[in-house]
Design a protein around this motif. Structure first.
Motif, PDB file in Angstrom:
ATOM      1  N   THR A  38       0.796  -1.227   0.000  1.00 46.20           N
ATOM      2  CA  THR A  38       0.000   0.000   0.000  1.00 46.20           C
ATOM      3  C   THR A  38       0.832   1.282   0.000  1.00 46.20           C
ATOM      4  OG1 THR A  38      -0.063  -0.149   2.416  1.00 46.20           O
ATOM      5  CG2 THR A  38      -1.944  -1.081   1.216  1.00 46.20           C
ATOM      6  N   ALA A  39       2.123   1.194   0.189  1.00 45.47           N
ATOM      7  CA  ALA A  39       2.949   2.403   0.333  1.00 45.47           C
ATOM      8  C   ALA A  39       2.903   3.262  -0.931  1.00 45.47           C
ATOM      9  CB  ALA A  39       4.395   2.024   0.642  1.00 45.47           C
ATOM     10  N   SER A  40       2.974   4.567  -0.734  1.00 46.47           N
ATOM     11  CA  SER A  40       3.012   5.512  -1.841  1.00 46.47           C
ATOM     12  C   SER A  40       4.347   6.248  -1.807  1.00 46.47           C
ATOM     13  CB  SER A  40       1.858   6.511  -1.696  1.00 46.47           C
ATOM     14  OG  SER A  40       2.150   7.695  -2.409  1.00 46.47           O
ATOM     15  N   LEU A  41       5.095   6.143  -2.886  1.00 34.68           N
ATOM     16  CA  LEU A  41       6.385   6.834  -2.951  1.00 34.68           C
ATOM     17  C   LEU A  41       6.182   8.351  -2.983  1.00 34.68           C
ATOM     18  CD1 LEU A  41       8.088   4.349  -5.403  1.00 34.68           C
ATOM     19  CD2 LEU A  41       8.912   4.867  -3.097  1.00 34.68           C
ATOM     20  N   LYS A  42       5.081   8.779  -3.595  1.00 37.94           N
ATOM     21  CA  LYS A  42       4.754  10.213  -3.635  1.00 37.94           C
ATOM     22  C   LYS A  42       4.581  10.743  -2.205  1.00 37.94           C
ATOM     23  CE  LYS A  42       3.093  13.793  -6.110  1.00 37.94           C
ATOM     24  NZ  LYS A  42       3.677  14.322  -7.342  1.00 37.94           N
ATOM     25  N   GLU A  43       3.831   9.987  -1.392  1.00 40.69           N
ATOM     26  CA  GLU A  43       3.628  10.418   0.001  1.00 40.69           C
ATOM     27  C   GLU A  43       4.955  10.465   0.754  1.00 40.69           C
ATOM     28  OE1 GLU A  43       0.679   7.926   1.894  1.00 40.69           O
ATOM     29  OE2 GLU A  43      -0.841   8.571   0.439  1.00 40.69           O
ATOM     30  N   MET A  44       5.814   9.496   0.451  1.00 41.22           N
ATOM     31  CA  MET A  44       7.124   9.483   1.101  1.00 41.22           C
ATOM     32  C   MET A  44       7.885  10.779   0.788  1.00 41.22           C
ATOM     33  SD  MET A  44       9.895   6.377   0.840  1.00 41.22           S
ATOM     34  CE  MET A  44       8.932   5.079   1.538  1.00 41.22           C
ATOM     35  N   LEU A  45       7.806  11.209  -0.470  1.00 44.24           N
ATOM     36  CA  LEU A  45       8.503  12.433  -0.879  1.00 44.24           C
ATOM     37  C   LEU A  45       7.921  13.670  -0.221  1.00 44.24           C
ATOM     38  CD1 LEU A  45       9.102  12.047  -4.728  1.00 44.24           C
ATOM     39  CD2 LEU A  45      10.747  11.808  -2.872  1.00 44.24           C
ATOM     40  N   GLN A  46       6.617  13.619   0.081  1.00 51.50           N
ATOM     41  CA  GLN A  46       5.954  14.797   0.655  1.00 51.50           C
ATOM     42  C   GLN A  46       6.068  14.858   2.178  1.00 51.50           C
ATOM     43  OE1 GLN A  46       2.148  14.119  -1.153  1.00 51.50           O
ATOM     44  NE2 GLN A  46       2.582  15.459  -2.910  1.00 51.50           N
ATOM     45  N   ALA A  47       6.579  13.809   2.777  1.00 50.29           N
ATOM     46  CA  ALA A  47       6.675  13.772   4.244  1.00 50.29           C
ATOM     47  C   ALA A  47       7.723  14.773   4.719  1.00 50.29           C
ATOM     48  CB  ALA A  47       7.062  12.363   4.698  1.00 50.29           C
ATOM     49  N   PRO A  48       7.525  15.330   5.923  1.00 48.72           N
ATOM     50  CA  PRO A  48       8.518  16.281   6.436  1.00 48.72           C
ATOM     51  C   PRO A  48       9.895  15.648   6.615  1.00 48.72           C
ATOM     52  CG  PRO A  48       6.689  15.938   8.021  1.00 48.72           C
ATOM     53  CD  PRO A  48       6.357  15.157   6.794  1.00 48.72           C
ATOM     54  N   ASN A  49       9.919  14.345   6.867  1.00 53.03           N
ATOM     55  CA  ASN A  49      11.216  13.662   7.027  1.00 53.03           C
ATOM     56  C   ASN A  49      11.549  12.810   5.789  1.00 53.03           C
ATOM     57  OD1 ASN A  49       9.257  11.731   7.363  1.00 53.03           O
ATOM     58  ND2 ASN A  49      10.287  10.674   9.064  1.00 53.03           N
ATOM     59  N   ALA A  50      11.259  13.372   4.598  1.00 54.72           N
ATOM     60  CA  ALA A  50      11.417  12.611   3.346  1.00 54.72           C
ATOM     61  C   ALA A  50      12.825  12.009   3.201  1.00 54.72           C
ATOM     62  CB  ALA A  50      11.092  13.500   2.158  1.00 54.72           C
ATOM     63  N   GLU A  51      13.846  12.790   3.510  1.00 53.29           N
ATOM     64  CA  GLU A  51      15.219  12.288   3.306  1.00 53.29           C
ATOM     65  C   GLU A  51      15.533  11.132   4.251  1.00 53.29           C
ATOM     66  OE1 GLU A  51      18.446  14.950   2.844  1.00 53.29           O
ATOM     67  OE2 GLU A  51      17.497  15.973   1.152  1.00 53.29           O
ATOM     68  N   GLU A  52      15.023  11.252   5.474  1.00 52.23           N
ATOM     69  CA  GLU A  52      15.233  10.164   6.446  1.00 52.23           C
ATOM     70  C   GLU A  52      14.546   8.890   5.939  1.00 52.23           C
ATOM     71  OE1 GLU A  52      13.804  11.467  10.247  1.00 52.23           O
ATOM     72  OE2 GLU A  52      14.345   9.562  11.185  1.00 52.23           O
ATOM     73  N   GLN A  53      13.329   9.048   5.406  1.00 52.41           N
ATOM     74  CA  GLN A  53      12.592   7.887   4.892  1.00 52.41           C
ATOM     75  C   GLN A  53      13.303   7.277   3.684  1.00 52.41           C
ATOM     76  OE1 GLN A  53       8.383   7.745   4.582  1.00 52.41           O
ATOM     77  NE2 GLN A  53       8.007   9.361   6.078  1.00 52.41           N
ATOM     78  N   LEU A  54      13.805   8.118   2.794  1.00 57.22           N
ATOM     79  CA  LEU A  54      14.505   7.589   1.611  1.00 57.22           C
ATOM     80  C   LEU A  54      15.788   6.866   2.017  1.00 57.22           C
ATOM     81  CD1 LEU A  54      14.053  10.467  -1.010  1.00 57.22           C
ATOM     82  CD2 LEU A  54      13.014   8.195  -1.056  1.00 57.22           C
ATOM     83  N   ARG A  55      16.464   7.406   3.018  1.00 58.37           N
ATOM     84  CA  ARG A  55      17.695   6.749   3.491  1.00 58.37           C
ATOM     85  C   ARG A  55      17.362   5.389   4.092  1.00 58.37           C
ATOM     86  NH1 ARG A  55      20.623   6.250   8.175  1.00 58.37           N
ATOM     87  NH2 ARG A  55      22.905   6.336   7.996  1.00 58.37           N
ATOM     88  N   ASP A  56      16.302   5.325   4.896  1.00 59.87           N
ATOM     89  CA  ASP A  56      15.926   4.036   5.487  1.00 59.87           C
ATOM     90  C   ASP A  56      15.433   3.054   4.425  1.00 59.87           C
ATOM     91  OD1 ASP A  56      16.705   4.660   8.032  1.00 59.87           O
ATOM     92  OD2 ASP A  56      14.735   5.371   8.684  1.00 59.87           O
ATOM     93  N   LEU A  57      14.749   3.595   3.413  1.00 58.69           N
ATOM     94  CA  LEU A  57      14.337   2.722   2.304  1.00 58.69           C
ATOM     95  C   LEU A  57      15.571   2.181   1.582  1.00 58.69           C
ATOM     96  CD1 LEU A  57      12.190   1.502   0.402  1.00 58.69           C
ATOM     97  CD2 LEU A  57      12.281   3.637  -0.921  1.00 58.69           C
ATOM     98  N   ALA A  58      16.549   3.059   1.344  1.00 57.25           N
ATOM     99  CA  ALA A  58      17.768   2.634   0.650  1.00 57.25           C
ATOM    100  C   ALA A  58      18.473   1.518   1.424  1.00 57.25           C
ATOM    101  CB  ALA A  58      18.708   3.828   0.464  1.00 57.25           C
ATOM    102  N   ILE A  59      18.596   1.694   2.736  1.00 57.38           N
ATOM    103  CA  ILE A  59      19.293   0.668   3.533  1.00 57.38           C
ATOM    104  C   ILE A  59      18.482  -0.638   3.535  1.00 57.38           C
ATOM    105  CG2 ILE A  59      20.210   0.099   5.828  1.00 57.38           C
ATOM    106  CD1 ILE A  59      20.627   3.143   6.246  1.00 57.38           C
TER     107      ILE A  59
END
Ligand SMILES: [Fe+2]
Length: 357
Positions: A38-59
């Motif tokens: 169900t995750a939305s990558l768009k929502e991830m980008l719009q989150a206030p902690n987007a970079e933290e989320q992308l880093r955790d996704l990357a790891i």
């Protein structure tokens, strides 16, 4: 290249935080793959902690090998897809001078544009019809009597570059109701399934990853190869690097079987030709006889896969010609550092305290 190091900036393995723990997921197999229904990558980008989320996704992707996003990601623009791909590498210590990869054959007039009619040098358009035309010039003559052998499909993206791909992000825009699955195999687990003496031996090997088809395609098509391609080290017709057969993943620090097999591997360097083919056959056999190391994606419209090329091999399933419907998708890839083996690094099972296979 002056003072540029071309190295990852990580000195120790990166640890995942908890910023994406709220996302629903299921692990595709115990060994490889994680699917987000169900995750939305768009929502991830719009989150206030987007970079933290992308880093955790990357790891997470570096640990699990590949992540599937099942919910159609229709609201994600191509620029956002490129941004995510680039950031996954940037946030995990990729060499600073590297960016998105550029496909060597971007100038080929047979390349199809994206759905909106535009082209982008950082986007590779997957199209079942265009692929037939583009690669017609590269096909080796066959007698028609060879048995079908799809094991030749296994590869890691851009292995023919001095700096191959780190993350690849493929979004399937349209797909037939069946067929066209993609498979990913864990390079960590392939390494872990070697006996200790074989592990030691494989760690002494490097492979030449030559891909002469690009030069011949440019020559016959009368156009220039793209250069540079995501790194100052990926230039001109330099498609002949030597890479370690066993590498250390720069993010997790785990050892992975890397350049021992596949589409872009032309020769294991340190051994005789008989031994070269024996080693590559053996690695291929490890993949094809251990399907618990493999995660399989059945594509649905708008679904995405993002994977780490530094610890997985993948293979397409070329069967969409058997069904109605054209398959189209767009892929972006980041450009990683020069692959290396850190002799002090560990296999995944050892690092996680799991029983050795
Ligand atoms: Fe690929």
């Amino acid at each position: 290249m002056g003072s540029v190091s071309h190295k990852h900036t990580n000195t120790t393995p990166l640890k995942r935080g908890s910023s994406i723990d709220h996302l629903e997921y299921v692990d595709v197999t115990p060994i490889i793959g994680r699917e987000y229904p169900t995750a939305s990558l768009k929502e991830m980008l719009q989150a206030p902690n987007a970079e933290e989320q992308l880093r955790d996704l990357a790891i997470t992707i570096c640990e699990r090998g590949v992540a599937f996003f099942r919910r159609p990601q229709d609201d994600l623009s191509v620029d956002e897809q490129k941004y995510i791909t680039d950031m996954l590498g940037k946030l995990t210590g990729r060499p600073e001078e590297n960016g998105l990869h550029v496909h060597p054959l971007y100038n080929d007039p047979n390349n199809l544009p994206m759905a909106d009619g535009t082209t982008d040098k950082h986007i590779y358009v997957i199209n079942s019809e265009a692929a037939k035309r583009l690669y017609a010039t590269m096909k080796k003559p066959t007698t028609g009597s060879e048995p079908k052998d799809l094991s030749r499909e296994w590869h890691s993206d851009s292995l023919f570059e001095n700096c191959p791909a780190d993350f690849s992000f493929l979004r399937m825009q349209s797909t037939p109701p069946s067929g066209g699955d993609t498979l990913w195999c864990s390079g960590y687990e392939l390494y872990d399934r070697l006996s200790p003496p074989f592990q030691k031996f494989f760690e002494t090997l490097t492979a030449t990853c030559a891909q002469p088809v690009f030069e011949s395609a440019c020559e016959s098509g009368g156009y220039d190869v793209m250069s540079p391609r995501g790194s100052p080290l990926n230039v001109d017709y330099q498609f002949r690097p030597s890479h370690p057969v066993v590498r250390t993943h720069p993010v997790t620090g785990w050892k992975s079987l890397f350049a021992g097999v596949g589409l872009h591997v032309s020769r294991i360097n340190e051994v005789t030709t008989y031994e070269d083919s024996m080693i590559r056959d053996y690695v291929l056999r490890l993949i094809t006889r251990n399907h618990d190391c493999v995660a399989r994606m059945h594509w649905t419209r708008g679904a995405c896969a993002i994977w780490s090329n530094e610890c997985t091999l993948h293979a397409a399933t070329p069967d969409t010609h058997l069904v109605e419907g054209i398959r189209t998708g767009v892929r972006a890839s980041g450009t990683g550092g020069v692959p290396y083996l850190d002799p002090k690094s560990k296999g995944r099972r050892e690092a996680l305290g799991m029983p050795l296979f």
